[in-house]
Design an enzyme around this catalytic site. Structure first.
Site, PDB file in Angstrom:
ATOM      1  N   ARG A 113       0.835  -1.194   0.000  1.00  0.00           N
ATOM      2  CA  ARG A 113       0.000   0.000   0.000  1.00  0.00           C
ATOM      3  C   ARG A 113       0.875   1.252   0.000  1.00  0.00           C
ATOM      4  NH1 ARG A 113      -3.175  -2.785  -1.756  1.00  0.00           N
ATOM      5  NH2 ARG A 113      -5.302  -3.243  -1.095  1.00  0.00           N
ATOM      6  N   GLU A 147      -4.112   7.466  -5.367  1.00  0.00           N
ATOM      7  CA  GLU A 147      -4.273   6.709  -6.606  1.00  0.00           C
ATOM      8  C   GLU A 147      -5.558   7.104  -7.323  1.00  0.00           C
ATOM      9  OE1 GLU A 147      -3.886   2.538  -5.794  1.00  0.00           O
ATOM     10  OE2 GLU A 147      -1.765   2.702  -5.288  1.00  0.00           O
ATOM     11  N   HIS A 152      -0.244   0.040  -9.782  1.00  0.00           N
ATOM     12  CA  HIS A 152      -0.937  -0.853  -8.855  1.00  0.00           C
ATOM     13  C   HIS A 152      -1.539  -2.050  -9.599  1.00  0.00           C
ATOM     14  CE1 HIS A 152      -2.854  -0.811  -4.593  1.00  0.00           C
ATOM     15  NE2 HIS A 152      -2.513  -2.032  -4.965  1.00  0.00           N
TER      16      HIS A 152
END
Length: 318
Positions: free
Chosen positions: A236, A265, A284
């Site tokens: 994360r 994000e 990601h």
């Protein structure tokens, strides 16, 4: 409940689910929220459809979204393992179950971790750019050979253990920090976080994000890293103080970093990382493989069905 179909509604915060997952969810009316649903999008959708379940792919589910479901929501199921995008306290207060598809994307994330480690150690993207510009850097380039080096894993769950197994195949020494691990696989040594940071040539993050470990990688902790270390994060983004990491990379304190997750994000543009040549970035996608897509969808669907069935059994016996 969708009055037309008499099926309970399940909202997916995304545009699709694996067909195998949809087969499992045939008793639900599945509604998609779109690729990048905002809070207002989800509130409007939940107000309209009054879902019994939500499968979270993108975006966040907070108290306002839960309340918009009008008391019908029974379960919020993550399409993956990271449930920090769900307000777990608010869910608990409302009696809403929160579930994760634990381990469904472990292989994919572990493989992407190694893609980033190897790319950092061997300067793969940078050499590719140089080659395309007409350069031949054989006389000046040196890779970081992994054999005999130390890798430090922060988190020793399903992903961390896979990364550890690959590290041993590379003849690396493996250290790990995990306050919840009662034992470690053969060849892995459990150590304190301070020792891990100061001893590892490569530090790789594989832990959930909590209030306690937010920005655990900061100016102070980066100062304890070995000169020329590599940092990889496929967990994360909130685990890292990004300006502090940018400084450590620019100053040469770290050799390189490989990042697959970010504090915000999608990563905003412009961003300080975009101007730093020794950081490798990916959006990601560590857990986004062909197999993981199916496994996460099936895992999320199974969790929904389990909670809904459990509620039905409880109601039958009450």
């Amino acid at each position: 409940m969708n009055v037309a179909t008499q099926k309970p509604v399940l909202i997916v915060t995304g545009t699709d689910l694996a067909s195998e997952a949809l087969d499992m969810l045939r008793d639900f009316d599945v509604v998609y929220a779109g690729r990048t649903p905002t809070e207002s999008d989800l509130i409007a959708l939940c107000s309209t459809h009054q879902p019994t379940a939500i499968i979270v792919r993108y975006g966040k589910v907070n108290a306002a979204v839960m309340d918009a479901c009008g008391g019908h929501l029974q379960v919020i199921s993550k399409h993956g393992s990271g449930i920090d995008v769900i307000d777990q306290k608010a869910a608990a207060e409302r009696g809403i179950a929160v579930r994760a598809a634990v381990g469904a994307n472990a292989a994919a994330v572990a493989e992407h971790t190694w893609a980033l480690i190897l790319a950092c150690a061997n300067s793969v993207p940078q050499l590719d750019v140089r080659m395309r510009a007409g350069h031949w850097d054989k006389s000046t380039h040196k890779s970081l050979e992994l054999a005999g080096r130390t890798i430090g894993l922060v988190g020793l769950g399903a992903i961390g253990r896979r990364v550890a197994a690959a590290a041993q195949a590379f003849d690396m020494r493996v250290l790990a920090f995990d306050p919840y691990a009662k034992e470690a696989p053969a060849g892995v040594t459990l150590v304190g976080l301070d020792e891990l940071f100061s001893s590892a040539d490569i530090v790789s993050l594989h832990c959930p994000l909590t209030d306690e470990n937010r920005h655990m990688i900061n100016a102070q902790t980066l100062g304890t890293f070995k000169p020329g270390a590599i940092l990889v994060n496929t967990a994360r983004g909130g685990l890292i103080d990004e300006p502090a990491l940018a400084q450590a990379l620019s100053s040469g304190k770290l050799l390189a970093a490989g990042l697959d997750s970010f504090d915000v994000e999608p990563m905003p543009s412009p961003h300080v990382f975009q101007g730093i040549p020794n950081v490798i970035l990916s959006p990601h996608i560590g857990g986004v493989s062909d197999a993981a897509y199916v496994n996460m969808g099936k895992g999320a669907a199974a969790n929904v069905i389990d909670v809904i069935d459990s509620h039905a059994r409880s109601a039958a016996y009450s």
